[in-house]
Design a protein around this motif. Sequence first.
Motif, PDB file in Angstrom:
ATOM      1  N   ASP A  53      54.739  64.830  15.533  1.00 10.42           N
ATOM      2  CA  ASP A  53      55.690  64.806  16.652  1.00 10.42           C
ATOM      3  C   ASP A  53      57.059  64.211  16.326  1.00 10.42           C
ATOM      4  N   ARG A  54      57.054  63.172  15.508  1.00  7.31           N
ATOM      5  CA  ARG A  54      58.314  62.466  15.264  1.00  7.31           C
ATOM      6  C   ARG A  54      58.828  62.536  13.841  1.00  7.31           C
ATOM      7  N   GLU A  55      58.022  63.098  12.925  1.00  3.65           N
ATOM      8  CA  GLU A  55      58.379  63.005  11.503  1.00  3.65           C
ATOM      9  C   GLU A  55      58.501  64.368  10.829  1.00  3.65           C
ATOM     10  N   THR A  56      59.519  64.473   9.991  1.00  2.97           N
ATOM     11  CA  THR A  56      59.788  65.735   9.293  1.00  2.97           C
ATOM     12  C   THR A  56      60.176  65.465   7.850  1.00  2.97           C
ATOM     13  N   VAL A  57      59.688  66.327   6.956  1.00  6.20           N
ATOM     14  CA  VAL A  57      60.095  66.272   5.554  1.00  6.20           C
ATOM     15  C   VAL A  57      61.402  67.056   5.424  1.00  6.20           C
ATOM     16  N   VAL A  58      62.379  66.429   4.792  1.00  3.80           N
ATOM     17  CA  VAL A  58      63.672  67.099   4.569  1.00  3.80           C
ATOM     18  C   VAL A  58      64.059  66.962   3.098  1.00  3.80           C
ATOM     19  N   LYS A  59      64.942  67.864   2.659  1.00  4.39           N
ATOM     20  CA  LYS A  59      65.481  67.738   1.306  1.00  4.39           C
ATOM     21  C   LYS A  59      66.437  66.562   1.288  1.00  4.39           C
ATOM     22  N   LYS A  60      66.321  65.755   0.259  1.00  4.26           N
ATOM     23  CA  LYS A  60      67.231  64.622   0.102  1.00  4.26           C
ATOM     24  C   LYS A  60      68.622  65.168  -0.233  1.00  4.26           C
ATOM     25  N   VAL A  61      69.600  64.695   0.495  1.00  6.35           N
ATOM     26  CA  VAL A  61      70.975  65.093   0.178  1.00  6.35           C
ATOM     27  C   VAL A  61      71.847  63.854   0.053  1.00  6.35           C
TER      28      VAL A  61
END
Length: 237
Positions: free
Chosen positions: A76-84
């Motif tokens: 619900d609250r957490e997402t994996v994203v590409k580090k930028v």
Amino acid sequence: MEKKEQLYEGKAKKVYATENPELYIVSYKDDATAFNGLKKGTIAGKGVINNKMSNLLMQKLEKSGIPTHYVEELNDRETVVKKVSIVPLEVIIRNIAAGSFSKRYGVEEGVVFDEPTFEVSYKNDDLGDPLMNESHAIAMKLATKEEIETIKKYSLKINEELKAFWKECGVILVDFKLEFGKLSDGTIVLADEISPDTCRLWDSETKEKLDKDRFRRDMGGVEDAYAEIMKRLTDNI
Ligand code: ADP
Ligand code: UDP
């Protein structure tokens, strides 16, 4: 994918390292701030809505050719994203006068522009995110001329895509803020979030505000507005 050490806690999100050096996990909070952190509060359930909304919109933008940091929603609250590496510019696109534009230029809120405006502010909380022009950003080496051109092209395309989508939902996209970042190979991608915290969204018929202005301006019905805008989105996406 699991969270490792917390790298950063911002006003609306926390950022965590993962076992993959190229990926982060962002965790969305219910905390709300306005006026450069002067006004503080909580919007119950906001983190869940902003996480899901941002992810759905970024997936939609990817399909129309905009590269984004989105990788995978974990919960619900957490997402994996590409580090930028975040380009320290807040990009603002406006279709209709509101907020700081109305205040700065003495233009009544609601005046519709023939063409969208593109502006950048220096992302620097200590300085209060001052407005700057593109040559200032280049002089300060915040981004190159080419990077700013790419950011502008993407931002205007995002505006066209989102304006059309929100119209189908019975919502007017008044203005919004975007942040871009660079992957380790230098590729520019859309980062951060797209949510009612970062967009002005008005009901097409009644012009009722369905975004964070309800919090900024103490209008009440903040949670209901976030829930309503999320319902419009999930009904139409
Ligand atoms: P703020 O820093 O303005 O208080 P947030 O609470 O939303 O904002 O914190 C999230 C931070 O993470 C922001 O500084 C944002 O620029 C940064 N960020 C967003 N997406 C990424 C990403 N993919 N990689 C690295 N940093 C990111
Ligand atoms: N915005 C944002 N973060 C900021 C400043 C602005 O997400 O730090 C968004 C805001 O929600 C609105 C748009 O950018 O959708 C334009 O905001 P404006 O410049 O009018 O400033 P504000 O009225 O928020 O001070």
